[in-house]
Design an enzyme around this catalytic site. Sequence first.
Site, PDB file in Angstrom:
ATOM      1  N   GLU A 178     -21.026 -23.473  -8.239  1.00 20.80           N
ATOM      2  CA  GLU A 178     -20.924 -22.037  -7.963  1.00 20.80           C
ATOM      3  C   GLU A 178     -22.169 -21.498  -7.255  1.00 20.80           C
ATOM      4  O   GLU A 178     -23.151 -21.148  -7.895  1.00 20.80           O
ATOM      5  CB  GLU A 178     -20.699 -21.243  -9.264  1.00 20.80           C
ATOM      6  CG  GLU A 178     -20.581 -19.735  -9.006  1.00 20.80           C
ATOM      7  CD  GLU A 178     -20.387 -18.898 -10.268  1.00 20.80           C
ATOM      8  OE1 GLU A 178     -20.432 -19.440 -11.380  1.00 20.80           O
ATOM      9  OE2 GLU A 178     -20.195 -17.686 -10.120  1.00 20.80           O
ATOM     10  N   LYS A 220     -16.719 -22.911  -6.642  1.00 21.89           N
ATOM     11  CA  LYS A 220     -16.526 -21.513  -7.072  1.00 21.89           C
ATOM     12  C   LYS A 220     -17.391 -20.606  -6.203  1.00 21.89           C
ATOM     13  O   LYS A 220     -18.546 -20.339  -6.509  1.00 21.89           O
ATOM     14  CB  LYS A 220     -16.890 -21.362  -8.550  1.00 21.89           C
ATOM     15  CG  LYS A 220     -16.809 -19.933  -9.069  1.00 21.89           C
ATOM     16  CD  LYS A 220     -16.805 -19.882 -10.580  1.00 21.89           C
ATOM     17  CE  LYS A 220     -16.867 -18.448 -11.070  1.00 21.89           C
ATOM     18  NZ  LYS A 220     -16.576 -18.322 -12.509  1.00 21.89           N
ATOM     19  N   SER A 262     -15.166 -13.177  -9.202  1.00 21.00           N
ATOM     20  CA  SER A 262     -14.788 -11.826  -8.779  1.00 21.00           C
ATOM     21  C   SER A 262     -16.009 -11.001  -8.375  1.00 21.00           C
ATOM     22  O   SER A 262     -15.892 -10.113  -7.527  1.00 21.00           O
ATOM     23  CB  SER A 262     -13.946 -11.112  -9.838  1.00 21.00           C
ATOM     24  OG  SER A 262     -14.615 -10.975 -11.069  1.00 21.00           O
ATOM     25  N   SER A 290     -11.413 -17.845 -10.769  1.00 16.73           N
ATOM     26  CA  SER A 290     -12.233 -18.160 -11.935  1.00 16.73           C
ATOM     27  C   SER A 290     -12.966 -16.874 -12.269  1.00 16.73           C
ATOM     28  O   SER A 290     -14.168 -16.751 -12.084  1.00 16.73           O
ATOM     29  CB  SER A 290     -13.214 -19.302 -11.619  1.00 16.73           C
ATOM     30  OG  SER A 290     -14.081 -19.518 -12.722  1.00 16.73           O
TER      31      SER A 290
END
Length: 341
Positions: A178, A220, A262, A290
Site C-alpha cells: 500500500e 492497494k 478510500s 479495501s
Amino acid sequence: MAANELHAIAQAMVAKGKGILAADESGGTIKKRFDAISVESTENSRRDYRELLFRTDEAMKNYVSGVILYDETLRQKGADGTPLARIIQNSGAIPGIKVDAGAKRLAGCPGETITEGLDGLRERLAEYHGLGARFAKWRAVIDIGAGIPSYGCLHQNAQALARYAALCQEQKIVPIVEPEVLMDGDHDIARCESVTEFVLKEVFQELYYAKVELEGMVLKPNMIVSGKKCAQQAGVAEVAERTVKILKRCVPPAVPGIAFLSGGQSDVEATAHLNAMNAGYTLPWTLTFSYGRALQAAPQKAWAGKAGNVPAAQKAFAHRAHMNGLAVLGQWKAELEKGAA
Ligand code: 13P
C-alpha cells in the site's frame, strides 16, 4: 509449493464481487473515530464494535473476502469466547494483519515520512500466521505539497515496502502493498496523477529487486483524485479514466488484483469511482476495494456505542458492503443508495 499457496490466497482476496474490509485502525486512529461518535475507546468497546461488523453475516458471506486486523483484534475473543479471527473465518473470509509500525518523520526530508516496522518482522509474521492471518498490510504515506514528495522519500518508502513484501512471502503470507499518495492539500488531479505514477513505477522496481512474486501480492493504491482543498474537483468519469490509465502504465498483469483505499473520499464517491472503472474499462486485473472509512463511517454513526443500535449498524454495514460488491462487478447504480440507512 508455497508460491501456489500464495497465489490461491491472493486470488481469494480479490474474488469477483467481493473486497476487503480494512478494520486495522491503530489505537490512536480508532480513538479518533470513536471520539466522533462520543464512544470511549476501551478494549471492550473496540471489541464490541468490531465483533458487530464480523458478525454481519450478509456482508461477510457475500461481499467481504478478507478483513485487515490490528494486532489487538487478532488476539481478541468475541463476547461468547470465540476468537474474532475464527468468526471471520467461519463467514468464509480471510483474516489479515497490519504489520507496519506507522509513518514516522523521515530524517533529512522535512515534512515527509518513512513507514517503520521492519525490525523483527520475520518473527512477528510467523506468530501472526500461527494466529490465523494469511495476508498482511504495510502502508507507505506520500504527501504532496510544496517541494514534496522528494525522490529520497519515494525511494526509501518503496524499498521498505519491497522488504516487507519479500518477508511476507517467505512466511507464506500475502502482502498487501500500500503506497498511499494522500489526497490532503490543494493540488490538482494532474499532480496526483504524476506523483502516483512515479510512486508506482518506483514500487514495482523495488519489488522486482526484492524478488517479490507479483502473482502472490495485492496492490492497494490511492485513486487519482483532486486534492481535497483544490478548487477544481474532478468528476467520476475523469477519476476513473486517469486511475485506469496510470494503473495500466505501472502495474503488470501478473498482479492478481488491485484493492483501492478510500483515503477520505465519501463512502458513495468511493463506490461510484470503483464502479466507473469496472463498468467502463477492460482490465487485466480485478479492481476491488479495501476500504476503511468508506465502509465503516455509516455503521459507526448508526452504532454510536449502544447495544440497541447493533442491528441498525449491521444493516448500514451490509448496505455499504453490498454497494461496493456491486461496484466490483460494475453493476452499481446511484438509485440503489436511496432509502439506505
Ligand atoms: P481508508 O479506506 O479509510 O483510507 O483506509 C484504508 C486503509 O487501510 C488505509 O491504510
